[in-house]
Enzyme design. Structure first.
Site, PDB file in Angstrom:
ATOM      1  N   THR A  65       0.837  -1.194   0.000  1.00  0.00           N
ATOM      2  CA  THR A  65       0.000   0.000   0.000  1.00  0.00           C
ATOM      3  C   THR A  65       0.874   1.247   0.000  1.00  0.00           C
ATOM      4  OG1 THR A  65      -1.935   1.037   0.994  1.00  0.00           O
ATOM      5  CG2 THR A  65      -0.406  -0.023   2.523  1.00  0.00           C
ATOM      6  N   LYS A  69       3.401   1.471  -3.908  1.00  0.00           N
ATOM      7  CA  LYS A  69       2.764   0.729  -5.004  1.00  0.00           C
ATOM      8  C   LYS A  69       3.479   0.900  -6.350  1.00  0.00           C
ATOM      9  CE  LYS A  69      -1.945   0.121  -4.455  1.00  0.00           C
ATOM     10  NZ  LYS A  69      -3.348   0.534  -4.301  1.00  0.00           N
ATOM     11  N   ASP A  81       0.965  -7.867 -16.999  1.00  0.00           N
ATOM     12  CA  ASP A  81       0.618  -6.817 -17.962  1.00  0.00           C
ATOM     13  C   ASP A  81      -0.255  -5.747 -17.325  1.00  0.00           C
ATOM     14  OD1 ASP A  81       2.015  -8.128 -19.865  1.00  0.00           O
ATOM     15  OD2 ASP A  81       0.268  -8.991 -20.895  1.00  0.00           O
ATOM     16  N   ASP A 106      -6.401  -4.184  -8.144  1.00  0.00           N
ATOM     17  CA  ASP A 106      -7.371  -3.115  -7.851  1.00  0.00           C
ATOM     18  C   ASP A 106      -8.456  -3.031  -8.935  1.00  0.00           C
ATOM     19  OD1 ASP A 106      -6.275  -2.239  -5.454  1.00  0.00           O
ATOM     20  OD2 ASP A 106      -4.937  -0.809  -6.425  1.00  0.00           O
ATOM     21  N   GLY A 132     -11.192  11.786 -11.473  1.00  0.00           N
ATOM     22  CA  GLY A 132      -9.871  11.543 -10.884  1.00  0.00           C
ATOM     23  C   GLY A 132      -8.932  10.918 -11.892  1.00  0.00           C
ATOM     24  N   ALA A 136      -5.717   5.130  -8.359  1.00  0.00           N
ATOM     25  CA  ALA A 136      -6.970   4.374  -8.354  1.00  0.00           C
ATOM     26  C   ALA A 136      -7.669   4.518  -9.706  1.00  0.00           C
ATOM     27  CB  ALA A 136      -7.870   4.858  -7.228  1.00  0.00           C
TER      28      ALA A 136
HETATM   29  P1  ATR Z   1      -4.999   7.439  -5.511  1.00  0.00           P
HETATM   30  O1  ATR Z   1      -3.810   6.555  -5.744  1.00  0.00           O
HETATM   31  O2  ATR Z   1      -5.829   7.025  -4.329  1.00  0.00           O
HETATM   32  O3  ATR Z   1      -5.822   7.616  -6.740  1.00  0.00           O
HETATM   33  P2  ATR Z   1      -3.742  10.005  -5.913  1.00  0.00           P
HETATM   34  O4  ATR Z   1      -2.869   9.421  -6.958  1.00  0.00           O
HETATM   35  O5  ATR Z   1      -3.142  10.947  -4.935  1.00  0.00           O
HETATM   36  O6  ATR Z   1      -4.424   8.858  -5.049  1.00  0.00           O
HETATM   37  O7  ATR Z   1      -5.011  10.699  -6.637  1.00  0.00           O
HETATM   38  C1  ATR Z   1      -5.963  11.420  -5.921  1.00  0.00           C
HETATM   39  C2  ATR Z   1      -7.032  11.931  -6.893  1.00  0.00           C
HETATM   40  O8  ATR Z   1      -7.931  12.778  -6.156  1.00  0.00           O
HETATM   41  C3  ATR Z   1      -6.464  12.808  -8.011  1.00  0.00           C
HETATM   42  O9  ATR Z   1      -7.271  12.670  -9.156  1.00  0.00           O
HETATM   43  C4  ATR Z   1      -6.588  14.209  -7.414  1.00  0.00           C
HETATM   44  O10 ATR Z   1      -6.620  15.235  -8.359  1.00  0.00           O
HETATM   45  P3  ATR Z   1      -5.229  15.922  -8.857  1.00  0.00           P
HETATM   46  O11 ATR Z   1      -4.627  14.971  -9.840  1.00  0.00           O
HETATM   47  O12 ATR Z   1      -5.648  17.205  -9.439  1.00  0.00           O
HETATM   48  O13 ATR Z   1      -4.388  16.073  -7.613  1.00  0.00           O
HETATM   49  C5  ATR Z   1      -7.925  14.081  -6.726  1.00  0.00           C
HETATM   50  N1  ATR Z   1      -8.071  15.112  -5.688  1.00  0.00           N
HETATM   51  C6  ATR Z   1      -7.540  15.086  -4.449  1.00  0.00           C
HETATM   52  N2  ATR Z   1      -7.883  16.204  -3.763  1.00  0.00           N
HETATM   53  C7  ATR Z   1      -8.644  16.956  -4.609  1.00  0.00           C
HETATM   54  C8  ATR Z   1      -9.322  18.219  -4.513  1.00  0.00           C
HETATM   55  N3  ATR Z   1      -9.277  18.937  -3.381  1.00  0.00           N
HETATM   56  N4  ATR Z   1     -10.030  18.649  -5.574  1.00  0.00           N
HETATM   57  C9  ATR Z   1     -10.100  17.925  -6.719  1.00  0.00           C
HETATM   58  N5  ATR Z   1      -9.486  16.724  -6.874  1.00  0.00           N
HETATM   59  C10 ATR Z   1      -8.775  16.245  -5.835  1.00  0.00           C
END
Ligand code: ATR
Length: 277
Positions: A65, A69, A81, A106, A132, A136
């Site tokens: 985690t 990762k 792949d 995942d 996003g 994930a």
């Molecule tokens: P994970 O591996 O859980 O996906 P991450 O790679 O940090 O974690 O991605 C978090 C996601 O939440 C991203 O899409 C992020 O947007 P950015 O790429 O612009 O950072 C989004 N996110 C987190 N906080 C945010 C906020 N306050 N407003 C909009 N998007 C947010």
């Protein structure tokens, strides 16, 4: 039955809040398996040496985690792949000779969760809207494309990250600005939130759902809280909603089966165990 003590676990930093030990612990007990699944606090500096040591100590495999990762892909001897495509691994298996195979479950966890809580949902039914573009989102997008999703509208605060996914995953990805969500929402068979918005302690997720079609399946991968505002609002509009806990449960199943030799059940009993305070 084998004489070998079966060992597996999860590595991360921090690790104290991981629900994986409880989840695997429940399965070990349920199936009467003589084995252990332990949380291991491993810093970035110790990652390489730890992964080389674990098979020597008798570990069959390990979940990975935050924040390891991505880094484990550089250390692995082989990468599936789907893990390569996602650019991250969450499930490592040690072979008999101590070689390290990296996989990412995942995406299948995400799909299995939706399939479990819908009757005849299929990714090929229509376009999906994914919020996003982080780790994930990569798993979700990769799984949806593999299952035949015709088009994925991808929305992210930082557009460059969404563009990078399009570069990676190809023309079925259409990057859409946050403000244009209403233009595409009505078309979508699936809406998924993969951002951390709406999670306890984070900002709320605000999107305009006026054009949301009641036929759209809505999934939030956030599971704290279990019922997010997005799910409540979508349900109020007549949509079928699926919470995010099942993705956590289903992504764990392939590792458990590989390391402990039993295909485990993901059911309400497991949900209750993982949710218990
Ligand atoms: P994970 O591996 O859980 O996906 P991450 O790679 O940090 O974690 O991605 C978090 C996601 O939440 C991203 O899409 C992020 O947007 P950015 O790429 O612009 O950072 C989004 N996110 C987190 N906080 C945010 C906020 N306050 N407003 C909009 N998007 C947010």
């Amino acid at each position: 039955m084998t004489d070998k003590l079966l060992l597996a676990g999860v590595i991360g930093d921090p690790i104290a809040h991981s629900r994986s030990p409880r989840l695997h612990g429940h399965w070990l007990e349920r199936y009467g398996i003589e084995g252990h699944y332990v949380p291991l606090h491993v810093t970035r500096e110790r990652l390489h040496d730890t992964l080389r040591l674990l098979p020597e100590l008798g570990f069959s495999g390990i979940n990975v985690t935050i924040p390891h990762k991505e880094a484990v892909l550089q250390i692995a001897d082989s990468v599936t792949d789907r893990a390569a495509l996602i650019g991250a691994a969450n499930t490592l298996t040690f072979t008999a000779s101590g070689k390290l195979q990296a996989d990412n479950t995942d995406g299948v966890g995400f799909l299995e969760n939706i399939k479990q809580y819908t009757h005849d949902w299929s990714a090929s039914e229509g376009p999906a809207l994914v919020l996003g573009a982080g780790g994930a989102a990569r798993a979700v997008v990769s799984a949806l494309l593999t299952e035949g999703c015709p088009q994925i509208y991808l929305v992210n605060r930082t557009r460059a990250r969404a563009d990078a996914l399009r570069e990676n995953f190809g023309a079925r990805i259409v990057v859409v600005d946050w403000t244009r969500i209403p233009d595409v929402l009505g078309d979508c068979a699936l809406l998924v939130n993969t951002t951390s918005l709406g999670m306890v302690g984070k900002q709320p997720l605000h999107i305009d759902l006026d054009r949301l079609n009641p036929q759209t399946v809505v999934n939030d991968i956030v599971y704290t809280p279990l019922r997010t505002e997005l799910l409540d609002e979508a349900q109020a509009r007549g949509c079928h909603t699926v919470d995010g806990l099942g993705m956590l449960l289903h992504q764990a199943a392939p590792g458990f089966e590989r390391w402990f030799g039993v295909k485990p059940e993901v059911d309400d009993r497991l949900r209750r165990v993982v949710l218990a305070k």
